[in-house]
Design a protein around this motif. Structure first.
Motif, PDB file in Angstrom:
ATOM      1  N   LYS A   1       0.646  -1.150  -0.042  1.00  0.00           N
ATOM      2  CA  LYS A   1      -0.059  -0.073   0.104  1.00  0.00           C
ATOM      3  C   LYS A   1       0.852   1.122   0.092  1.00  0.00           C
ATOM      4  CE  LYS A   1      -4.335  -1.438   1.380  1.00  0.00           C
ATOM      5  NZ  LYS A   1      -5.766  -0.844   2.372  1.00  0.00           N
ATOM      6  N   ARG A   2       0.623   2.162  -0.874  1.00  0.00           N
ATOM      7  CA  ARG A   2       1.522   3.550  -1.022  1.00  0.00           C
ATOM      8  C   ARG A   2       0.172   4.574  -0.591  1.00  0.00           C
ATOM      9  NH1 ARG A   2       0.997   6.862  -5.155  1.00  0.00           N
ATOM     10  NH2 ARG A   2       2.631   8.353  -5.247  1.00  0.00           N
TER      11      ARG A   2
ATOM     12  N   ASN B   1      -2.241   4.393   1.099  1.00  0.00           N
ATOM     13  CA  ASN B   1      -3.849   3.865   1.073  1.00  0.00           C
ATOM     14  C   ASN B   1      -4.170   3.375  -0.266  1.00  0.00           C
ATOM     15  OD1 ASN B   1      -4.479   4.008   3.898  1.00  0.00           O
ATOM     16  ND2 ASN B   1      -4.967   6.328   3.800  1.00  0.00           N
ATOM     17  N   GLU B   2      -3.286   3.219  -1.288  1.00  0.00           N
ATOM     18  CA  GLU B   2      -3.390   2.959  -2.693  1.00  0.00           C
ATOM     19  C   GLU B   2      -2.755   1.756  -2.708  1.00  0.00           C
ATOM     20  OE1 GLU B   2      -2.229   3.959  -7.340  1.00  0.00           O
ATOM     21  OE2 GLU B   2      -1.391   5.070  -5.604  1.00  0.00           O
ATOM     22  N   GLU B   3      -3.492   0.458  -3.231  1.00  0.00           N
ATOM     23  CA  GLU B   3      -2.940  -0.714  -3.367  1.00  0.00           C
ATOM     24  C   GLU B   3      -1.949  -0.699  -4.624  1.00  0.00           C
ATOM     25  OE1 GLU B   3      -5.870  -3.873  -3.613  1.00  0.00           O
ATOM     26  OE2 GLU B   3      -6.375  -3.431  -1.675  1.00  0.00           O
ATOM     27  N   VAL B   4      -0.618  -0.937  -4.406  1.00  0.00           N
ATOM     28  CA  VAL B   4       0.361  -0.963  -5.556  1.00  0.00           C
ATOM     29  C   VAL B   4       0.984  -2.431  -5.363  1.00  0.00           C
ATOM     30  CG1 VAL B   4       0.598   1.399  -5.524  1.00  0.00           C
ATOM     31  CG2 VAL B   4       2.018   0.114  -3.992  1.00  0.00           C
TER      32      VAL B   4
ATOM     33  N   GLY C   1       1.926   0.894  -9.757  1.00  0.00           N
ATOM     34  CA  GLY C   1       0.717   0.615  -9.920  1.00  0.00           C
ATOM     35  C   GLY C   1       0.178  -0.509 -10.153  1.00  0.00           C
ATOM     36  N   LYS C   2      -1.203  -0.734  -9.938  1.00  0.00           N
ATOM     37  CA  LYS C   2      -1.763  -2.123 -10.188  1.00  0.00           C
ATOM     38  C   LYS C   2      -1.919  -2.655 -11.687  1.00  0.00           C
ATOM     39  CE  LYS C   2      -5.277  -3.558  -7.700  1.00  0.00           C
ATOM     40  NZ  LYS C   2      -6.354  -3.187  -6.892  1.00  0.00           N
TER      41      LYS C   2
END
Length: 140
Positions: A92-93, A95-98, A114-115
């Protein structure tokens, strides 16, 4: 088991992961060699028994490789590419899933993407503002 990794956590298990992944790649090469041998046996005038002995060897090698893949991915690590030697660790970066990205030959995990970006979208972890500073301090 699913787990989000910080860069520090991912790098702490990387030595063990490298060994497991290298073993899986060796098994894969062995399977390809066995498959070539099987095709050779199949094209020759040999007994069914000889063919099935070789086929059993191929099947056992595939089963063992998949067990090892399951073990590695059971740690929460994604095998992204066998050919390019790529592994991704969910993270998580802000709160973003990476994905934390590692390529065979690299000494530690130094990149993320990124995803939906993949390898070409890799960004260095050390760029200020790209990752929480508290998870980067042990990487410097």
């Amino acid at each position: 088991m699913f787990n989000f990794f910080t860069p520090v956590e991912a790098n702490s298990i990387l030595p063990e992961v490298k060994v497991k992944f290298a073993d899986i790649l060796m098994q894969r090469n062995n399977i390809m060699d066995l498959q070539t041998e099987l095709e050779s046996v199949a094209s020759q005038e040999v007994s069914h028994e000889s063919f099935f002995i070789k086929k059993v060897q191929v099947n056992k090698a595939i089963t063992e490789m998949y067990k090892d893949i399951e073990e590695l991915e059971g740690l929460g690590i994604l095998i992204k590419s066998f050919d390019e030697g790529l592994l991704d660790f969910p993270s998580k970066r802000f709160n973003e899933e990476v994905w934390l990205c590692w390529k065979m030959g690299e000494d530690k995990i130094k990149f993320w993407h990124g995803k939906n970006e993949g390898f070409v979208g890799r960004k260095p972890l050390s760029i200020e503002g790209t990752y929480d500073s508290d998870v980067l301090e042990d990487l410097r």
